[in-house]
Structure formats: C-alpha cells, structure tokens
Scaffold this active site. Sequence first.
Site: not given
Length: 672
Positions: A160, A309, A163, A158, A148-149, A110
Amino acid sequence: MEDRMRQFRFGADYYPEHWPRERWEQDARMMREMGLQVVRMAEFAWHKMEPEEGRFDFAWLDEAIEILGKQGIFTMLGTPTAAPPAWLIEKEPSILPVDSQGQRKGFGGRHHDCQSNESYRKHVRRIVTAMAEHYKGNPYVFAWQIDNELGNSHGDLCMCESCRRAFHGWLERKYKTIERLNEEWGTVFWSQTYDRFEQIPAPRQTPTVHNPSLLLDWKRFCSDLVIDFSHEQVKILREICPHQRITHNLMGFYDKTDYFSYGEELDFASNDQYPYGYYFEAPGQPSYEVAGCMDFIRSVKHQNFWMMEMQAGPTGGGVIGQAPRPGQLKLWTVQSIAHGADTILYFRWRTCLFGTEQFWHGILPHNGVPGRRYRELKQAIEQMTPVLEDISGVYTRGQAAFLFSYDQDWAIQIQPQHPELSYVEEIQKYYQAFYSHNVSVEFIREEDSFEAYPVLVAPLQYLMRPELEDKFLSYVSGGGILVLTMRTGVKNWNNVCMADRPLPGRLSEAVGAVIEDYDGLIWKDVKLSYKGTEGTARKWADILSLTTAKPLAVYESEFYKGQPAVSVNAYGKGKVYYLGTEPEQKILELFVGDLLEEAGISGYGQTPEGVELVMRKGQKADYLFALNHTEEACKIEEPEGFRSEKSGEIGPYGVRVYRKEHGSGHGGQTVV
C-alpha cells in the site's frame, strides 16, 4: 521467573473462549492429569478482550487463568495483533493490506493488516498496553508471545501507499542520496533512473519484471518492518512487566523475516512444527527436514528453544490430512527434545467445532473425550519428564556449522537461475548428508565467529562482500575446512553482478581454481564420477580450471567431459572444498563422509536408513536419542559407553534413549 520457566516441560495451546465456561474446570483437571504445566492463550481473542474501542473485558480470561493456575498450569499470553476485529477494520479500512496487483484484501481469516499503517499501530499499542497493565502482577502469567507467526499470510503483502512511503524512508537511511541508489542499483538499465526517493515504487506487478536490486532491498525492508512492528510491542511489555519473558512462534526456515535479527529482541525462541506437513502436502516432511528446522530454531539464539505448536493430530482445512500413526506423536515429541526443545506445547488442546481450523485436530477430538492421542502423549510426557529435568537449560552445540543467510535466500528467490534451484532446499540437501552420518549441525550467520567449528558448509554464497571474503580466508588459513558451491561470489551485496575477476572472485586463490565457463542444466542432468562411484548431477555445472586445487570428481558427459566438478585445495592451515554442481544424494553423502573423516568428526553411530541418533548433554549425564522414523522395526548397536534399560529391536516409529553418566566409564539407566 527463570527458575520457574525451567520447570515447564509440556503444555498445550488453549482457547477457552471457544468452549462453555462449565467445561474449563474439566479441561484444567485433565491437563494436570496428563502432565501439562503451561498453556498459551488469547493470541486471537482481540474482540473478546476489547469488544469495542476502549472498552476492555478481561474478566473471562482472568477466570480461565485462575482455574488453570489452581491446577498448577501457568499461562503465556499472546498479543492478539494477528486478528484485528471487524469493528476496527470498519473504523480504519486503510488497515487492510494491498497485494502486488494493487488489490486491497478484505476482512477475514487472519493477518488482514498492514504493519506499517500508523492507525493500526496506534490500536496495537492500546491493546498491548492494556493487557500488560492488567496482567503485570498476575502470579500465573509468566510470559508473552508477540502476535502469531509473523509474516505468515504476508508473502505478497503489503504494498500500500503507507508501505511504499516507509520503503522510501528505509532506502534513504541506507543510501543517503538518490544518486548513490541509482549507482548501486544500476538504474540506467531500461531508463529506470530516479530523481527522488518518492518515485520508487513498491514492487507491484509490472509488464515484465522489477530490477533485482529493488526486489532484494524490498525483501530486506519487509523483514525489518516485521521486526519493527514486533519491537513496538516488545518495548511496551518490557517497560510494564519486565519480569515476564517474551518470545515469538517462529516457523523453521520460513523466509519473510530474518529470524537471527528478530531473535535478538526475544528472551527465547519458539517454533511451530507439523511433521506430517499440511493437508495439501504429501507425504509430509522427511525426518531430516523436520530435524533441520528444529536445529535452525535452536541456532537462532544458540539456546534451547520452546516448541510452541507441535502437531497433535491430523491437519486440515477443507481437506483433512493423514492421521499420525501410533507412536508418531511420541516420536515427534522425543525428536523435538533431542534437537533442543526444553518445553513442548501441543496444538491444540481440543479440536475446534467452528472456523477455518475446525479440522485441524488437537489432543482431544471434537467431543472432548480423551482417546488414543491423549493416551500416547500422556505416556510420552511421563517417560520424558525425568530426561528433561536433567537436560533443560543445558545447551548442546552442533559438531559442524552451516552458514545461513537470508540475503542469499532472497537473492536466489529473485533470480534462481534454474527453475528448481532453491537456497533453502540446497541447505537441506547438505544437511541431509550430515544427518545420514548422524552428525549434529549448528546454523550460524555471517556475523558469528566461524573459528569454533572445524567444518563450515556455505552453499550458494551468491552475494559477496569484502568482509565475508575476509572471514572465509581467515577461517581457512587458520585451519578451518570450508565447503563452497556453485554460484559463489556472483554478485555484490546490492544484487549487481561483479566483473573485476573470474568467479569465484577474490576467493579463487583459496579455492585453487577459477570458473572458466558454466552450464545451466535445465531439462537435463550430467553424469559424474566421484572417486570411482558413478552418479549424476543436476541444475548447474561450473567448468573448473584448476590452479592449485586437486580434482575429486569429474564430469562424465557433455562438452566438458573429463573436467573437474568437485575440487579440494590446501590454503594456509586449512582446506577449501568446491562443488561446482549439485551431486545426487548418494554422491553427496560419500563426499560428506570423506569430509568428516578429514575433519576428525565422528557421528554418533551407524543406523539403518530412516533412523537417527542425536545427543544432548545434561547436568548429570549425556543422552543419546535413537529415533526410528520408519514403519518397520529396527535394531542398532548399543552406543559405546551408553546404556538403556531396554534392548533388542526398536519398534515402528519407536524411540530409545541411552544414558551415560558424567564422570564414569559406563552408562546408567534411563526411563525409556
């Protein structure tokens, strides 16, 4: 919607797409019977909702929401942007992130995405808009979780070209001219002077190391990028479905993103917590670390939070972690409530049969048959619901404040100066000392008011700027008690060493001392004595030359034997304590005990080691939670004015909740 949200107490993270349609009704009935009222769904279901570009299929999710809703269970939807599908990566391979070695990561797992990539953002806007339009009127959908998180899995990502270009724009907005950047960073060193912003690299690996100023600004940029990526989604949701609330599942002291800044755009903060740690960590998090994470998330918005969670079984991937002992699931539930959670969702409803997390156990085992975990949590929900009905929405502020700064954290990470020095760990050491005295803590940032707290603990104020110095001096002169430590005032806010005066710089007058020298304690400790108690100290030794301060502890070894290690100085109406080293925990706890006495702060009571006391206020009563984190039974004195229907020992991993009615000198009864 706000009133409805305050009625939600317990829930689970649910993945109906993992299970046959004929199971959904049974799951919904079992959830209702257990006492659950809310689920989070769909945060990883992008392909299921959009099997090909522009063709949406929400029918399966509509049905699941309807089935749950008829059982009185409401839905929080997650935007699925943590798991872009294979067809999207095939169409737009530039979405895949690049690491510090210049290697592009592949599809799988993910967060295989670059958050600055405009092609990816176009697809994100499309899926979020489609979901918002479809669910804006659904009576069972009350809130959204963004992604999510965020930041998880992106520690080395990243870097690249997208970025890098975004970083250039961020730097130009901050510094305006390349000449100013060169001056602020000190790029004359090693001939790193830049002629244009476009020459500045993303910090991929070099033969040696990057400029510390570049690295700090990169961390700041990455945090802002995550927030901007989220904000695009928040903006869409606010415009289309303004009556539905928005949150994100934060991760305690996780440091990729400045949660204080991020929290400004959320309606409420949420947290993910696994008290036994992960399968590759043993023996799990100490109870004070878990408590500190919860207090921190509560402090992000200075509001009660949701536990999005909460561990419900053994964690695991290729290796399976330790099973929660009988009583621990209830203990963790009550600890969450004690530290400010108004709603708790357990991860996950049922243990998955496939994928990376097939051994990350949930409430139900693989076969879906309720067992010990289900029964223990069902009992906990029954017992704690009446307490939550009273305390939900009532905020209980900490008795003392800890200053927390992501800038300080990032700067120490870049140059820790000792192999084991960590900003977060230093915060946790001081937090543990307050925790041992059963004193509650609030975390604040530089922009917050200091004056509301009689004690402000500010470890490792490594970076300094005039505005922060002014706030410290004003706070102390007005009567506050400030705790500073080693490595205070070393650098300016752009990570460049200051040299206009001895350490700790402009704060020297308030500290009542200057640092005449220091010693990095690598591979050795130093002996220490604090008011007649002998001990040791680690990692660092500031050698203090006192002007107006008085010594509290002295070094008992090394060439600075007999010189002060800890001092106190009266300044205006307040005092400044300075710790030039990291004392061992027993010394630190003695120091904090004296500090609390000086400040007139009383803990909630004395307890054996491993047992904590935490208080929350309610609308009708105050509640004192006694939490036994040990495997041995214990006994504590009944707190004055509080009562419980139970007496005697608190069992292994047991809890007891005491209640004191408002407006009465005696306590009522509680349900535990």
